[in-house]
Design a protein around this motif. Structure first.
Motif: not given
Length: 381
Positions: A39-40, A151-152, A29-33, A366-369
């Protein structure tokens, strides 16, 4: 079987497998974030590394690591922001890591946060597993990872370090390791002002243990005595340095506009949102969010969570919601209140594995975005 007896080999192997699953899910999950952030940030022309290591609190911690305490900024309105507001354990670790390797203090902060976040995930699993079983433990870790402000956990902030110390201290309390619990609580008190929540949780458990035994056990007493030493030592040192005595640290926080007003300023902040249609929607969202937090806490009470967890979570909630300043910080200040997730984890664990994975995956995306959007925008003050 008592807490200190060795479990059967099969049970121990099952627990290790579940713990490894939880940590892998957390890391994924953290890698996805981080990927979403990269990307953003590429689209906005910002550096993900800078966003993670060199904004807001990260800069203050690095300055403490590099130059020590004593630096302050005077704002145009006359208020003084002093780095004495920041507790010392994270910058101490940043300085140590930078001293023994090639990393800068900022990158050392990222490394400390990454390791601490995994330790926090392990502690959350240990607590949830002990109370509600392996599946609930994995789900609790996954839910903590997919928080909208998760992300924090990957930033050079102190939330991950504090959560790790708090979770393992609470686990030590639940398993009767009082001295370990006291030492970890003391370190938590050197990490963030909310370390008092861990101390009060340990004290509540100690009182219950003394009442149960009908006498004071030396290990219980030692753990209770060790717990507040970290926070007390730093607060007293700040008071001595500033000349403010016992209230010196509160004076430092007042310079930052922080304080405890029972939630009055936060209520006014929410009320002010209802002066426009977009603002009213935001205000309504804040009200719903606070109501959800309270409902989750009540669910924890009905779930019969152990008293130390209820005390800890209650204090974290009160301190976060009733602080007078920096309203944008409240979501991350609530991040250490992981026991709020336990009722959701138990409900998620009752689903078929495929469904729980689908739910977590959807929320993770959703959380990563959101995390990428948030950190490229207002970010976590």
């Amino acid at each position: 079987m008592t807490d200190l007896e060795k479990p059967p080999a099969r049970d121990a192997a099952s627990r290790r497998h579940a713990a490894a699953t939880a940590l892998l899910a957390y890391a994924g999950v953290r890698a996805l974030g981080l990927a979403a952030l990269a990307v953003w940030s590429a689209g906005t022309g910002k550096s993900p590394h800078t966003l993670l290591s060199a904004r807001w609190d990260s800069l203050w911690y690095v300055r403490v690591a590099e130059h020590g305490y004593g630096w302050e900024v005077t704002l145009p309105d006359g208020s003084v922001h002093s780095n004495l507001a920041f507790f010392p354990l994270l910058p101490w670790l940043e300085r140590l890591v930078a001293a023994v390797g090639p990393l800068s203090h900022a990158d050392a902060g990222l490394l400390v946060s990454a390791v601490a976040s995994l330790c926090a995930a392990g502690g959350i699993f240990a607590v949830a597993d002990r109370l509600y079983g392996r599946r609930a433990g994995v789900c609790a870790v996954a839910l903590w990872a997919v928080l909208p402000v998760g992300i924090v956990q990957s930033m050079a902030y102190s939330e991950s370090l504090f959560t790790a110390l708090a979770a393992w201290s609470l686990y030590a309390v639940l398993t009767g390791r009082w001295v370990t619990a006291g030492l970890l609580a003391s370190l938590a008190g050197l990490t963030r002002p909310v370390g008092g929540a861990v101390v009060l949780a340990l004290w509540a458990a100690a009182v219950m243990e003394v009442r149960r035994r009908g006498r004071i056990d030396a290990r219980v007493a030692l753990g209770a005595l060790l717990a507040p030493l970290g926070a007390a030592a730093y607060v007293l040192w700040v008071g001595h340095r500033t000349g403010g005595g016992l209230l010196g640290y509160l004076d430092v926080q007042e310079g930052w506009g922080n304080g405890f007003d029972g939630g009055y300023a936060f209520a006014r902040f929410i009320g002010a949102k209802f002066t426009s249609v977009p603002g009213a929607l935001a205000g309504l969202g804040l009200i719903v969010g606070v109501a959800l937090l309270i409902r989750l806490y009540v669910a924890g009470v009905r779930q019969r969570q152990p008293l130390p967890l209820l005390v800890y979570t209650g204090v974290v909630l009160v301190l976060a919601l009733c602080a007078a300043g920096y309203f944008g910080s409240k979501p991350r200040l609530l991040m250490p209140a992981f026991p709020l997730l336990l009722p959701l984890a138990v409900a998620l664990a009752r689903l078929r594995t495929s469904r729980s994975v689908l739910v977590i995956s959807g929320v993770a995306v959703a959380g990563a975005v959101y995390g990428a959007f948030w950190l490229n925008g207002s970010g976590p003050p």
